[in-house]
Design a protein around this motif. Structure first.
Motif, short mmCIF file in Angstrom:
data_model
loop_
_atom_site.label_atom_id
_atom_site.label_comp_id
_atom_site.label_asym_id
_atom_site.label_seq_id
_atom_site.Cartn_x
_atom_site.Cartn_y
_atom_site.Cartn_z
N ASP A 1 -25.33 86.91 21.22
CA ASP A 1 -25.01 86.70 22.63
C ASP A 1 -24.95 85.24 23.01
OD1 ASP A 1 -24.77 89.39 23.11
OD2 ASP A 1 -26.91 89.62 23.47
N LEU A 2 -24.30 84.47 22.18
CA LEU A 2 -24.13 83.06 22.48
C LEU A 2 -23.41 82.88 23.81
CD1 LEU A 2 -24.47 80.15 21.51
CD2 LEU A 2 -22.32 80.38 20.28
N ALA A 3 -22.37 83.72 24.00
CA ALA A 3 -21.59 83.62 25.25
C ALA A 3 -22.48 83.84 26.45
CB ALA A 3 -20.47 84.65 25.22
N ILE B 1 -25.27 71.71 27.75
CA ILE B 1 -24.44 72.54 26.88
C ILE B 1 -24.37 71.94 25.47
CG2 ILE B 1 -22.04 73.30 26.49
CD1 ILE B 1 -21.97 73.70 29.60
N GLU B 2 -24.32 70.64 25.43
CA GLU B 2 -24.31 69.96 24.13
C GLU B 2 -25.62 70.23 23.38
OE1 GLU B 2 -23.48 65.86 24.67
OE2 GLU B 2 -22.25 65.79 22.86
N GLN B 3 -26.72 70.23 24.12
CA GLN B 3 -28.02 70.48 23.49
C GLN B 3 -28.09 71.90 22.92
OE1 GLN B 3 -30.29 68.01 22.87
NE2 GLN B 3 -28.54 66.90 23.69
N ILE B 4 -27.58 72.85 23.72
CA ILE B 4 -27.57 74.24 23.24
C ILE B 4 -26.74 74.34 21.97
CG2 ILE B 4 -26.79 76.60 23.74
CD1 ILE B 4 -27.32 76.02 26.69
N PRO C 1 -13.20 84.90 18.07
CA PRO C 1 -12.02 84.62 18.92
C PRO C 1 -12.18 85.15 20.34
CG PRO C 1 -11.34 85.42 16.76
CD PRO C 1 -12.82 85.58 16.82
N ASP C 2 -12.69 86.38 20.49
CA ASP C 2 -12.91 86.94 21.83
C ASP C 2 -13.95 86.13 22.59
OD1 ASP C 2 -11.13 88.94 21.54
OD2 ASP C 2 -12.60 90.48 20.95
N MET C 3 -14.99 85.74 21.87
CA MET C 3 -16.05 84.96 22.49
C MET C 3 -15.49 83.63 23.00
SD MET C 3 -19.46 83.54 20.65
CE MET C 3 -20.32 85.02 20.24
N THR C 4 -14.64 83.01 22.18
CA THR C 4 -14.05 81.72 22.57
C THR C 4 -13.21 81.89 23.84
OG1 THR C 4 -13.91 81.18 20.23
CG2 THR C 4 -12.67 79.78 21.72
N ARG C 5 -12.38 82.94 23.85
CA ARG C 5 -11.52 83.16 25.02
C ARG C 5 -12.34 83.39 26.29
NH1 ARG C 5 -8.02 85.49 21.37
NH2 ARG C 5 -9.10 87.48 21.43
N SER C 6 -13.32 84.28 26.19
CA SER C 6 -14.06 84.60 27.41
C SER C 6 -14.89 83.41 27.89
CB SER C 6 -14.93 85.85 27.20
OG SER C 6 -15.95 85.55 26.30
N MET C 7 -15.40 82.64 26.95
CA MET C 7 -16.19 81.48 27.36
C MET C 7 -15.32 80.39 27.95
SD MET C 7 -18.98 81.50 24.32
CE MET C 7 -19.76 79.97 24.72
N GLU C 8 -14.11 80.26 27.42
CA GLU C 8 -13.20 79.26 27.99
C GLU C 8 -12.90 79.57 29.45
OE1 GLU C 8 -10.19 78.59 24.67
OE2 GLU C 8 -9.50 77.21 26.24
N LEU D 1 -17.52 73.28 23.52
CA LEU D 1 -17.53 74.71 23.19
C LEU D 1 -16.66 75.00 21.97
CD1 LEU D 1 -17.71 77.86 23.97
CD2 LEU D 1 -15.59 77.43 25.21
N LYS D 2 -15.44 74.48 21.99
CA LYS D 2 -14.51 74.76 20.89
C LYS D 2 -15.04 74.21 19.58
CE LYS D 2 -10.14 75.47 23.20
NZ LYS D 2 -8.82 74.95 23.51
N ASN D 3 -15.56 73.03 19.66
CA ASN D 3 -16.11 72.40 18.46
C ASN D 3 -17.29 73.19 17.92
OD1 ASN D 3 -16.51 70.36 16.51
ND2 ASN D 3 -18.13 69.50 17.77
N THR D 4 -18.16 73.64 18.83
CA THR D 4 -19.33 74.41 18.41
C THR D 4 -18.91 75.70 17.73
OG1 THR D 4 -20.60 73.57 20.26
CG2 THR D 4 -21.44 75.56 19.21
N LEU D 5 -17.99 76.42 18.37
CA LEU D 5 -17.60 77.72 17.81
C LEU D 5 -16.87 77.55 16.48
CD1 LEU D 5 -16.65 79.68 21.03
CD2 LEU D 5 -18.66 79.96 19.61
N SER D 6 -16.09 76.47 16.38
CA SER D 6 -15.40 76.23 15.12
C SER D 6 -16.41 75.95 13.99
CB SER D 6 -14.43 75.07 15.33
OG SER D 6 -14.08 74.54 14.10
N GLN D 7 -17.41 75.13 14.31
CA GLN D 7 -18.44 74.85 13.29
C GLN D 7 -19.25 76.09 12.96
OE1 GLN D 7 -20.79 71.18 13.36
NE2 GLN D 7 -19.66 70.62 15.20
#
Lengths: 212, 93
Positions: free
Chosen positions: A47-49, A69-72, A135-142, A156-162
């Motif tokens: 449940d990261l989102a 957000i960066e800290q999280i 991918p769904d998580m990225t979309r909804s969080m964006e 966010l994008k960088n975090t999810l990609s890593q």
């Protein structure tokens, strides 16, 4: 009386006893805990989102800023890296234990492998399920971030990609260990052929010799 | 190619694959009957196993483990195991 391999597969009492001693410790104890087990409750996997959302949803007294957000993100990535390192060490222990048992007693070894292989596959499926969800998580969080904290979208994008890359590493590590143990199982306990023999031998030696 | 299922194969396939993947693996096994086998089967010896253990695609993301042995007739593959293998590729950059 069947072979030692038959006994390992079929003797439930023996299997149960083995699992209570070696198998339980390896598979259900702390060693093979999944990422799910490791996850800190405040950022419960997967449940990261929801964790991000709770910080930036309007209505709460203090909205998250980019720094929070960066800290999280850093904390999450560090958690997954740590989890990968623990998994890698757990796998080395499991393979080491299997090698030790292989030299002592085949039935225990085979019974243990049955359980460990199943557990590794289950953990892989969890990790893979998470990858499929990204991918769904990225979309909804964006969407959420666009309204509340647009400047954090690159983070966010960088975090999810890593995260995707780290969880892929995790899943591949489990997959490689599972295949290593599957091969060990075949070597320890080669099957007898059953049922019809298909095809014919003509040209087979030549073909096999031609494969690099 | 000559091949025969190993005694544990069906049990392992049922445990490690989804029902539809078990059925697809059966169809891919049929390809092993051809000599030489079709290229998409990607039959090859596994590294470090002295050419005794081989792998082949089992459809989708799954692979077989085959053990090469010999009987009075000639070489024979025993189909030992099958499982998912390539499922993480699409998540690689």
């Amino acid at each position: 009386m069947g072979s030692v391999c038959d006994q390992a597969v079929l003797d439930r009492n023996e299997k149960s006893s083995i699992l209570k001693t070696v198998g339980d410790r390896l598979c259900n104890g702390s060693i093979m805990s999944t990422m799910l087990d490791f996850a800190p409750p405040e950022f419960g996997f997967p449940d990261l989102a929801a964790s991000y959302k709770s910080l930036i949803t309007p209505g709460i007294e203090q909205r998250a800023d980019v720094y929070q957000i960066e800290q999280i993100s850093k904390r999450w990535l560090s958690f997954v890296r740590d989890s990968n390192s623990k998994t890698s060490s757990a796998i080395a222990k499991i393979i080491g234990t299997c090698e030790l048992l292989y030299n002592r007693t085949i039935p225990i070894f085979v019974a243990l492998l049955e359980t460990v292989i199943a557990r590794l596959q289950k953990d892989e499926e969890l990790a893979f399920g998470f990858l499929e969800h990204i991918p769904d998580m990225t979309r909804s969080m964006e969407e959420i971030f666009k309204e509340n904290c647009e400047e954090a979208i690159p983070i966010l994008k960088n975090t999810l990609s890593q995260l995707e890359s780290l969880v892929s590493d995790h899943a591949e590590m489990l997959r490689d260990a599972r295949w290593q143990l599957m091969l060990r199982r075949v070597k320890a306990c080669p099957s007898k052929g059953v049922g019809p023999i298909h095809g014919d031998a003509a040209g087979m030696d030549e073909f096999l010799a031609s494969i690099p | 190619m000559r091949w025969q299922k190993g005694e544990y194969y069906d049990k392992r396939a049922a445990k490690q694959l989804r029902v539809e993947d078990v059925e697809r693996a059966e169809r891919w096994l049929e390809k092993l009957t051809e000599t030489p086998p079709p290229g998409d089967l990607k039959l090859k010896p596994m590294e470090g196993h002295n050419r005794v253990l081989c792998e082949a695609r089992a459809g989708g993301q799954n692979r077989f483990i085959l053990r090469l042995t010999r009987d009075g007739v000639g070489p024979l593959f025993i189909v030992e195991d099958v499982g998912p293998h390539d499922i993480y590729k699409k998540h690689r950059p």
